[in-house]
Design an enzyme around this catalytic site. Structure first.
Site, PDB file in Angstrom:
ATOM      1  N   ARG A 121      58.981  68.459  33.276  1.00 52.00           N
ATOM      2  CA  ARG A 121      59.383  69.844  32.981  1.00 52.00           C
ATOM      3  C   ARG A 121      60.657  70.200  33.738  1.00 52.00           C
ATOM      4  NH1 ARG A 121      53.748  70.261  32.634  1.00 52.00           N
ATOM      5  NH2 ARG A 121      53.181  70.436  30.440  1.00 52.00           N
ATOM      6  N   ASP A 150      56.580  64.246  29.230  1.00 54.45           N
ATOM      7  CA  ASP A 150      55.812  65.372  28.691  1.00 54.45           C
ATOM      8  C   ASP A 150      56.525  65.885  27.444  1.00 54.45           C
ATOM      9  OD1 ASP A 150      53.924  67.628  28.544  1.00 54.45           O
ATOM     10  OD2 ASP A 150      53.474  67.091  30.613  1.00 54.45           O
ATOM     11  N   HIS A 227      50.919  65.672  24.581  1.00 53.31           N
ATOM     12  CA  HIS A 227      52.083  65.883  25.458  1.00 53.31           C
ATOM     13  C   HIS A 227      53.182  64.860  25.181  1.00 53.31           C
ATOM     14  CE1 HIS A 227      50.582  69.155  27.982  1.00 53.31           C
ATOM     15  NE2 HIS A 227      49.404  68.579  27.966  1.00 53.31           N
ATOM     16  N   GLU A 291      44.572  67.592  27.034  1.00 54.61           N
ATOM     17  CA  GLU A 291      45.012  68.586  26.057  1.00 54.61           C
ATOM     18  C   GLU A 291      45.514  67.944  24.758  1.00 54.61           C
ATOM     19  OE1 GLU A 291      46.240  72.091  29.196  1.00 54.61           O
ATOM     20  OE2 GLU A 291      47.788  70.644  28.719  1.00 54.61           O
ATOM     21  N   TYR A 387      45.415  73.347  42.475  1.00 56.16           N
ATOM     22  CA  TYR A 387      46.679  73.417  41.743  1.00 56.16           C
ATOM     23  C   TYR A 387      47.749  74.109  42.575  1.00 56.16           C
ATOM     24  CZ  TYR A 387      45.791  70.834  37.563  1.00 56.16           C
ATOM     25  OH  TYR A 387      45.581  69.812  36.694  1.00 56.16           O
ATOM     26  N   ASP A 389      50.943  74.965  41.578  1.00 54.82           N
ATOM     27  CA  ASP A 389      51.980  75.771  40.938  1.00 54.82           C
ATOM     28  C   ASP A 389      51.640  77.262  40.940  1.00 54.82           C
ATOM     29  OD1 ASP A 389      49.900  75.006  39.183  1.00 54.82           O
ATOM     30  OD2 ASP A 389      51.150  75.237  37.393  1.00 54.82           O
ATOM     31  N   TRP A 424      52.719  71.012  39.155  1.00 57.23           N
ATOM     32  CA  TRP A 424      53.288  71.152  37.806  1.00 57.23           C
ATOM     33  C   TRP A 424      54.521  72.016  37.900  1.00 57.23           C
ATOM     34  CZ3 TRP A 424      51.428  67.783  34.569  1.00 57.23           C
ATOM     35  CH2 TRP A 424      50.117  67.314  34.747  1.00 57.23           C
TER      36      TRP A 424
HETATM   37  C1  TNX Z   1      47.547  71.925  32.554  1.00 61.64           C
HETATM   38  S1  TNX Z   1      46.597  69.661  34.435  1.00 61.64           S
HETATM   39  C2  TNX Z   1      48.180  70.714  32.328  1.00 61.64           C
HETATM   40  C3  TNX Z   1      49.637  70.627  32.526  1.00 61.64           C
HETATM   41  C4  TNX Z   1      50.241  71.948  32.932  1.00 61.64           C
HETATM   42  C5  TNX Z   1      49.343  72.654  33.937  1.00 61.64           C
HETATM   43  C6  TNX Z   1      49.907  73.947  34.457  1.00 61.64           C
HETATM   44  C7  TNX Z   1      46.810  68.955  33.098  1.00 61.64           C
HETATM   45  C8  TNX Z   1      46.201  67.648  32.983  1.00 61.64           C
HETATM   46  N1  TNX Z   1      47.506  69.553  32.097  1.00 61.64           N
HETATM   47  O1  TNX Z   1      50.228  70.126  31.340  1.00 61.64           O
HETATM   48  O2  TNX Z   1      51.499  71.700  33.492  1.00 61.64           O
HETATM   49  O3  TNX Z   1      48.114  72.923  33.301  1.00 61.64           O
HETATM   50  O4  TNX Z   1      49.180  74.447  35.576  1.00 61.64           O
END
Ligand code: TNX
Length: 521
Positions: A121, A150, A227, A291, A387, A389, A424
């Site tokens: 990113r 990504d 991604h 995701e 986390y 961020d 992140w």
């Molecule tokens: C979820 S953690 C994601 C990332 C994002 C993050 C932001 C994960 C495996 N996937 O793609 O950057 O949340 O907090």
């Protein structure tokens, strides 16, 4: 005691011992001896002393013991890594040129103590990564998980697919806020990002070598089959529809993923694994796997044919099949596959050797706990605890300190390989904010991964963090003021938890702005 992470045993003895350029280093472990000499040479001359490293096979692989008297320091270890961690402890304790004589007996709770950096990113320079690695070493973390690709940018040079970095590294512009997140309605900065911002294979090797000298393994991640928009923008034939698309300029979860009904995709993934495995010697490879919306697979003739041909239950099982193919391929190279915990969506067919990295609660904890019970391995990096961020006001350091097995409901810790804090970088675009949100939480996570649960005590940790503040800050590792990392920064103490989130959603930069104001006062 001035030491993070807290050791298993520590006892003060009478007197002090010198730690300066007048310290003579002798003994076993040539690599660590060289490093000790380099480190001590930078210190002013002080009280004379001797530092002796002795090999003792009774110690655990990364463990060490220190016994000091006013004339000198005796270190025992069974490996270079253990000797190196003794040196890292001495570095903290001897900051002032000498240290209180002591006895230390120490070894890690977990073998996998990791930090993840999202370089997709936003891109971070080789020098910045080296600075972070040196801090990891100082706090006895042994893994750097490198998020190299990504939707919004591809950052690893792959010789067979040059477009990935020539084109896949560049996005049209960058979202500035979370307003309209994932709907394309958020404000953008209107500036192209990423041209030339990638790591050459030489640079990746340089990072691996530097990390290795600090006993840190580098685990590369290529996130797939989701991604992947940056790669699909370069090679559209890898997607279900084959239509032309651009490197994503939105954050969130994208429907456009690799087509797992297409043999070309399997070949592409294996080619990338081939090149990266030549560069990264670590016994692990991270394939992401988080995701992955199945929207397109549901209507894709190739995916549906594949599901039929293999007799798979559904689209989740197709991802499971893809994961298993990757795991099998990686095994031929002596590596174990790691995937985010969505890889458990097809748990019943999943290769038992795959390591699941637990980042999110999906429904219940049943799956993850069940995976452990079946003898599977987990890495803990649960969103709500670690986390990096998100602001300290939402997640104070004390919350990160609570990510112990018992607190997350795990009774038998046998299958837990270790812990990780992921950074992140959607909303981290400059080093000032990266520093602000990274160092303090990483130091906290280091203790979570190293110190046995019965020795963990947050109040004690905080007092050591404050005692070591000059040690970290004089080396360029900024630690936010205590009231900030406690999540009780003055201006916001009247806000509810939900209010703090809402504030951050509106402006993911607000906490940094606030801290800047603090330091100017
Ligand atoms: C979820 S953690 C994601 C990332 C994002 C993050 C932001 C994960 C495996 N996937 O793609 O950057 O949340 O907090």
């Amino acid at each position: 005691m001035k030491l993070i992470p807290r050791p298993i045993e520590y006892a003060e003895k009478a007197g002090t011992v010198g730690w300066s350029s007048a310290t003579v280093v002798v003994g076993d472990f040539p690599q660590t001896i060289r490093q000790a000499k380099e480190l001590l040479a930078k210190k002013p001359a002080g009280k004379e002393s001797r530092l002796n490293f002795t090999k003792d096979m009774r110690l655990a692989p990364e463990g060490y013991a220190i016994k000091s008297i006013p004339e000198g320091i005796q270190v025992l270890a069974s490996t270079e890594a253990g000797a190196f961690y003794a040196l890292m402890s001495l570095e903290q304790m001897g900051e002032g040129g000498e240290m209180t004589c002591c006895y230390v007996n120490d070894a890690p709770k977990y073998g996998y103590r990791s930090f993840q950096l999202d370089c997709a990113r936003h891109f971070w320079t080789v020098d910045k990564i080296k600075q972070i690695l040196r801090l990891q070493a100082a706090i006895k973390m042994n893994t750097f998980h490198w998020h190299l690709s990504d939707d919004q940018g591809w950052r690893a040079e792959i010789k067979k697919y040059p477009l990935l970095t020539q084109k896949g590294s560049i996005r049209k512009d960058t979202p500035l806020s979370l307003a309209g997140y994932n709907q394309g309605k958020e404000a953008h900065d209107g500036k192209e990002y990423g041209r030339g911002l990638f790591y050459t294979q030489e640079q990746m090797k340089e990072i691996v070598e530097y990390a290795g000298s600090l006993h840190i393994q580098v685990v590369p991640e290529i996130d797939m089959p989701g991604h992947m928009v940056a790669a699909i923008a370069c090679y559209p034939e890898l997607s279900c529809t084959g239509e032309e698309t651009e490197v994503s300029n939105r954050w969130g979860v994208m429907d456009n993923i690799l087509c797992c009904g297409n043999e070309k995709v399997y070949a592409f993934a294996k080619d990338i694994i081939d090149e990266l495995c030549e560069i990264f010697p670590a016994p692990y490879f991270h394939i992401g796997g988080d995701e992955v919306p199945k929207t397109r697979w549901k209507t894709c003739p190739k995916c549906q044919a594949k599901i039929k041909e293999l007799g798979l239950q559904d689209e989740n099982a197709l991802q499971g099949y893809f994961n298993n193919e990757m795991a099998k391929y990686l095994r031929t190279k002596g590596k174990r596959m790691i995937g985010w915990n969505e890889v458990l969506d097809a748990m019943d067919i999943m290769d038992k050797d795959v390591i699941a990295q637990w980042w999110v609660f999906r429904g219940s904890k049943k799956r993850e706990l069940g995976w452990l019970e079946q003898g599977g391995n987990l890495i803990l990096s649960i969103w709500d605890y670690v986390y990096m961020d998100h602001p300290y006001n939402v997640r104070p350091l004390s919350k990160t300190y609570k990510m112990t097995a018992a607190k997350v409901g795990i009774k038998d810790t046998k299958g837990i390989l270790g812990v990780e804090c992921p950074q992140w970088c959607e909303y981290i675009r400059d080093e000032e904010k990266l520093d602000f949100l990274t160092f303090a939480r990483m130091i906290t996570l280091a203790e979570v991964g190293w110190t046995p649960d019965y020795r963990m005590d947050y109040a004690d940790y905080e007092s050591r963090l404050e005692q070591l503040r000059p040690f970290f800050e004089s080396r360029g590792y900024y630690i936010p003021p205590q009231k900030v990392y406690r999540g009780k920064a003055r201006d916001f103490k009247t806000l509810t938890y939900a209010g703090r989130w809402a504030m951050w959603r509106k402006d993911p930069y607000w906490e940094l702005t606030y801290t800047n104001r603090l330091s100017k006062k």
